[in-house]
Design a protein around this motif. Sequence first.
Motif, PDB file in Angstrom:
ATOM      1  N   GLU A 205      -0.021   3.802   1.251  1.00  0.00           N
ATOM      2  CA  GLU A 205      -0.403   4.297   2.573  1.00  0.00           C
ATOM      3  C   GLU A 205       0.725   4.104   3.598  1.00  0.00           C
ATOM      4  O   GLU A 205       0.840   4.864   4.560  1.00  0.00           O
TER       5      GLU A 205
ATOM      6  N   HIS B 238       0.875  -1.182   0.000  1.00  0.00           N
ATOM      7  CA  HIS B 238       0.000   0.000   0.000  1.00  0.00           C
ATOM      8  C   HIS B 238       0.913   1.233   0.000  1.00  0.00           C
ATOM      9  O   HIS B 238       1.868   1.264   0.771  1.00  0.00           O
TER      10      HIS B 238
ATOM     11  N   LEU C  28      -4.869   2.931  -3.463  1.00  0.00           N
ATOM     12  CA  LEU C  28      -5.381   4.222  -2.948  1.00  0.00           C
ATOM     13  C   LEU C  28      -6.858   4.144  -2.561  1.00  0.00           C
ATOM     14  O   LEU C  28      -7.304   4.764  -1.599  1.00  0.00           O
TER      15      LEU C  28
ATOM     16  N   TYR D  84      -8.132   3.191   0.875  1.00  0.00           N
ATOM     17  CA  TYR D  84      -7.924   4.248   1.869  1.00  0.00           C
ATOM     18  C   TYR D  84      -9.030   5.306   1.732  1.00  0.00           C
ATOM     19  O   TYR D  84      -9.597   5.754   2.737  1.00  0.00           O
TER      20      TYR D  84
ATOM     21  N   VAL E 118       2.633   7.022   4.662  1.00  0.00           N
ATOM     22  CA  VAL E 118       1.992   7.945   5.612  1.00  0.00           C
ATOM     23  C   VAL E 118       2.512   7.658   7.024  1.00  0.00           C
ATOM     24  O   VAL E 118       2.731   8.574   7.817  1.00  0.00           O
TER      25      VAL E 118
ATOM     26  N   ASN F   9      -3.916  12.985   4.236  1.00  0.00           N
ATOM     27  CA  ASN F   9      -3.047  11.831   3.956  1.00  0.00           C
ATOM     28  C   ASN F   9      -3.272  11.297   2.551  1.00  0.00           C
ATOM     29  O   ASN F   9      -2.327  10.923   1.856  1.00  0.00           O
ATOM     30  N   LEU F  10      -4.545  11.246   2.150  1.00  0.00           N
ATOM     31  CA  LEU F  10      -4.843  10.740   0.808  1.00  0.00           C
ATOM     32  C   LEU F  10      -4.205  11.639  -0.253  1.00  0.00           C
ATOM     33  O   LEU F  10      -3.642  11.153  -1.238  1.00  0.00           O
TER      34      LEU F  10
ATOM     35  N   THR G 246      -7.251  12.470   7.530  1.00  0.00           N
ATOM     36  CA  THR G 246      -7.068  11.324   6.629  1.00  0.00           C
ATOM     37  C   THR G 246      -7.194  11.774   5.164  1.00  0.00           C
ATOM     38  O   THR G 246      -6.538  11.216   4.285  1.00  0.00           O
TER      39      THR G 246
ATOM     40  N   MET H 262      -0.637  10.834  -0.424  1.00  0.00           N
ATOM     41  CA  MET H 262      -0.430   9.568  -1.134  1.00  0.00           C
ATOM     42  C   MET H 262      -0.520   9.773  -2.650  1.00  0.00           C
ATOM     43  O   MET H 262       0.255   9.189  -3.411  1.00  0.00           O
TER      44      MET H 262
END
Length: 477
Positions: A240, A238, A274, A277, A243, A354-355, A351, A358
């Motif tokens: 992610e 991931h 992605l 998430y 992060v 965060n996306l 979050t 990413m």
Amino acid sequence: MYRTDYQFEWYYRTTNVRVCIFQLIKLFIIALPIVGCKVNTIENTAILNVNIVDVVDGSILPSDAVLIQDGIIIKIDESERIRETAASSKSYQVIDGDGGYLIPGLFDLHIHNRGATDQVLQVYLLNGITTVRNMNGSDGGKDHISIGKQIASGARSGPRYYSSTPFVTGSFRESDVEDFIKESKETGYHGLKIHDNIPVDTYNKIIEYSNSVGLPVYGHAQRDKDLAQSLRMLEIVHIEEFVYLIEQSERTSDYLNQVIADVKQSGVWICPTLMIYACHIDYYKKTFFDSLSSIPFIEFVDNQQYELYTSERNPYRQNLRRQALYDYARTNYGVELESEDQAVDFVVSETSKNLEFMKELLLQMIQEDIPLITGSDSFGLLPHGFGLHLELELWQNAGVHPSLILKSATYNSANYMKLDNGEISVGKMADLVLLKENPLDDIKATQSISGIYFKGQFYDSTYIESKLQTLKFRTLD
Ligand SMILES: [Zn+2]
């Protein structure tokens, strides 16, 4: 005399039977091109009048037809010549591509088959996904190795199917590493899937021993260790993970450039996932579960996951009810919040940031030619099959050019799996998807499927549409 008569009669009867079978076969062959039948006895398949997408350099080939024999592309040429070559064989079928776009079958290299296997496998296939990898060998308590073998032998229908080992977690003992890896290799697992934060000695042993026997290691990043440790794996499953590896305060362009350089130098593969998430951000929203019918393709979410995620047992709904988001905000961001609404807003906002991070990383990685493969990580309310198309759309939304998305979902993924079905060229396996729209202009075109050619069978759009209707897990109000 009696004996001779008997023999004669036997000969006469069998000859008649032979003639009869011959007539039937003839009739069958003649009927094949008409009904587009799904039978493996056809010697050659010609797909004419198509734009053949070269996924390696993102262009359209000058020729407009392919000839397939025994599941292998044996010729690419002009339609007329391919038609003539096909007609010289004993049995053949001709498929008119009607000016559509022909691409290799797509790869979803991060699936979780936990529910109704056959239904789920068909949904993947009819979404043009011809290769999948299940990412937890104990998902749904199923024998994923047997599923893969049954598909490979033709005993079961579905995309080419691979599986990782069951998830290796922090409680795994160092003394068990060698036996586990040897056994996993013998059983036929594609690779060893690892959780984050494995004790360092166990982690070292896993990496070293897997390398020595040739079993890939992939999984979550080792979030409690230096980045270099995670980069020893073959794949980070991931995006992610970055992060957790890179705190918000560290996300300066200099630092990120260094991270990207290290990732590139290590040769590690990244499977971004992605979309899953993004789904989880939605789950935090308080009203999300009030309008389930607006969730894309929710009819195709497997019952087992649907029931878990829409019930009060859903861990996200429980978290909200228990106001665990307060703790989440406090522990992860050092923020004290005063109300449940505030906590939800805060977590959704963080979050979402965060996306965005990413997505930026993904764009930077693809610009630096870091090898990316595609997977949806479909579980929860992200549906099998359709989930991959949503993932590809999200990459485009992040700014990635559609040709590079397509290359990742086919050529790169096939190379990663060491398979020969990731591009349309002579000698490659003919796992093919016909699209109405051009995926080099807009990756959403992967959702405009008008035909699928897989293992000698051609599924036309009528078949795909009607079959998908039967594969829904529920109807919407
Ligand atoms: Zn997963």
